[in-house]
Design a protein around this motif. Structure first.
Motif, PDB file in Angstrom:
ATOM      1  N   THR A   1       0.872  -1.209  -0.037  1.00 29.85           N
ATOM      2  CA  THR A   1       0.233  -0.082   0.024  1.00 29.85           C
ATOM      3  C   THR A   1       1.040   1.229  -0.011  1.00 29.85           C
ATOM      4  O   THR A   1       0.544   2.197  -0.667  1.00 29.85           O
ATOM      5  CB  THR A   1      -0.715  -0.030   0.957  1.00 29.85           C
ATOM      6  N   LYS A   2       2.123   1.291   0.788  1.00 30.74           N
ATOM      7  CA  LYS A   2       2.770   2.356   0.872  1.00 30.74           C
ATOM      8  C   LYS A   2       3.720   2.198  -0.550  1.00 30.74           C
ATOM      9  O   LYS A   2       3.978   1.461  -1.065  1.00 30.74           O
ATOM     10  CB  LYS A   2       3.706   2.344   1.862  1.00 30.74           C
ATOM     11  N   GLU A   3       4.395   3.547  -0.633  1.00 30.12           N
ATOM     12  CA  GLU A   3       5.478   3.527  -1.773  1.00 30.12           C
ATOM     13  C   GLU A   3       6.542   2.779  -1.293  1.00 30.12           C
ATOM     14  O   GLU A   3       7.100   2.878  -0.500  1.00 30.12           O
ATOM     15  CB  GLU A   3       5.727   4.917  -1.901  1.00 30.12           C
ATOM     16  N   PHE A   4       7.183   1.972  -2.332  1.00 33.58           N
ATOM     17  CA  PHE A   4       8.248   1.223  -2.204  1.00 33.58           C
ATOM     18  C   PHE A   4       9.366   1.615  -3.201  1.00 33.58           C
ATOM     19  O   PHE A   4       9.149   1.424  -4.391  1.00 33.58           O
ATOM     20  CB  PHE A   4       7.824  -0.320  -2.323  1.00 33.58           C
ATOM     21  N   THR A   5      10.523   1.985  -2.807  1.00 31.07           N
ATOM     22  CA  THR A   5      11.463   2.469  -3.442  1.00 31.07           C
ATOM     23  C   THR A   5      12.830   1.782  -3.349  1.00 31.07           C
ATOM     24  O   THR A   5      12.874   0.722  -2.625  1.00 31.07           O
ATOM     25  CB  THR A   5      11.755   3.946  -2.917  1.00 31.07           C
ATOM     26  N   ALA A   6      13.642   2.065  -4.266  1.00 32.75           N
ATOM     27  CA  ALA A   6      14.850   1.348  -4.444  1.00 32.75           C
ATOM     28  C   ALA A   6      15.740   1.597  -3.110  1.00 32.75           C
ATOM     29  O   ALA A   6      16.447   0.794  -2.627  1.00 32.75           O
ATOM     30  CB  ALA A   6      15.730   1.753  -5.579  1.00 32.75           C
ATOM     31  N   ARG A   7      15.515   2.769  -2.333  1.00 36.77           N
ATOM     32  CA  ARG A   7      16.306   3.095  -1.192  1.00 36.77           C
ATOM     33  C   ARG A   7      15.589   2.027  -0.057  1.00 36.77           C
ATOM     34  O   ARG A   7      16.330   1.736   0.852  1.00 36.77           O
ATOM     35  CB  ARG A   7      15.852   4.381  -0.837  1.00 36.77           C
ATOM     36  N   ARG A   8      14.216   1.806  -0.074  1.00 37.80           N
ATOM     37  CA  ARG A   8      13.591   1.000   0.787  1.00 37.80           C
ATOM     38  C   ARG A   8      13.977  -0.379   0.543  1.00 37.80           C
ATOM     39  O   ARG A   8      14.379  -1.187   1.454  1.00 37.80           O
ATOM     40  CB  ARG A   8      12.199   1.004   0.660  1.00 37.80           C
ATOM     41  N   ALA A   9      14.274  -0.838  -0.533  1.00 40.53           N
ATOM     42  CA  ALA A   9      14.892  -2.163  -0.985  1.00 40.53           C
ATOM     43  C   ALA A   9      16.072  -2.399  -0.463  1.00 40.53           C
ATOM     44  O   ALA A   9      16.618  -3.528   0.113  1.00 40.53           O
ATOM     45  CB  ALA A   9      14.695  -2.401  -2.458  1.00 40.53           C
ATOM     46  N   ARG A  10      16.949  -1.219  -0.582  1.00 40.79           N
ATOM     47  CA  ARG A  10      18.336  -1.264  -0.038  1.00 40.79           C
ATOM     48  C   ARG A  10      18.453  -1.446   1.466  1.00 40.79           C
ATOM     49  O   ARG A  10      19.247  -2.229   1.894  1.00 40.79           O
ATOM     50  CB  ARG A  10      19.036  -0.231  -0.408  1.00 40.79           C
ATOM     51  N   SER A  11      17.542  -0.698   2.232  1.00 44.66           N
ATOM     52  CA  SER A  11      17.877  -0.797   3.679  1.00 44.66           C
ATOM     53  C   SER A  11      17.079  -2.226   4.096  1.00 44.66           C
ATOM     54  O   SER A  11      17.604  -2.932   5.211  1.00 44.66           O
ATOM     55  CB  SER A  11      16.589   0.098   4.229  1.00 44.66           C
ATOM     56  N   ILE A  12      16.185  -2.989   3.421  1.00 43.06           N
ATOM     57  CA  ILE A  12      15.649  -4.218   3.699  1.00 43.06           C
ATOM     58  C   ILE A  12      17.088  -5.237   3.139  1.00 43.06           C
ATOM     59  O   ILE A  12      17.326  -6.222   4.133  1.00 43.06           O
ATOM     60  CB  ILE A  12      14.469  -4.783   2.817  1.00 43.06           C
TER      61      ILE A  12
END
Length: 135
Positions: free
Chosen positions: A61-72
């Motif tokens: 539901t929330k925006e999923f960005t490359a930055r979020r992918a990197r943090s995961i």
């Protein structure tokens, strides 16, 4: 009156009740992501983050960005939402299907090579027998 006890409490390890080891959601997500997008297949982290965003974005539901992918990927995310965790599990299932398909194709290719080697060996054996009978 205070009493004294002869037992040396410092040398004995603390006894811990049988607790199951539970992984934090962040570590679980990190492992799921690394299994779902293996570095060997995608060769660069940027490719992994791009593919992760393409796969996960429509499922959360929330925006999923490359930055979020990197943090995961790095395990530095402060929290993991349940829809992100579900998307990561779905990605792992998809990766497993892809890997199974590739393995089946590789096995079929190897079976074909083995069959052709055996056919050549059989022809050579028949040719040898024919030349021995002709003498």
């Amino acid at each position: 009156m205070l009493g004294f006890n002869d037992k040396d409490l410092g040398s004995r390890p603390k006894e811990v009740a049988d607790r199951k080891k539970v992984m934090s959601p962040t570590l679980t997500a990190k492992n799921l992501m690394r299994d779902a997008w293996p570095l060997q297949r995608y060769t660069k982290l940027d490719n992994i983050f791009y593919e992760a965003v393409r796969f996960i974005s429509p499922r959360v539901t929330k925006e999923f960005t490359a930055r979020r992918a990197r943090s995961i990927w790095e395990g530095t995310a402060r929290r993991i939402d349940s829809d992100e965790m579900d998307a990561l599990r779905a990605a792992l299932i998809e990766e497993s299907k892809i890997e199974a398909r590739e393995l089946r194709a590789r096995l079929a290719s190897l079976d074909q090579k083995i069959a052709s080697f055996e056919a050549v060996a059989h022809r050579q054996a028949v040719a040898r027998q024919g030349s021995e009978m002709g003498r």
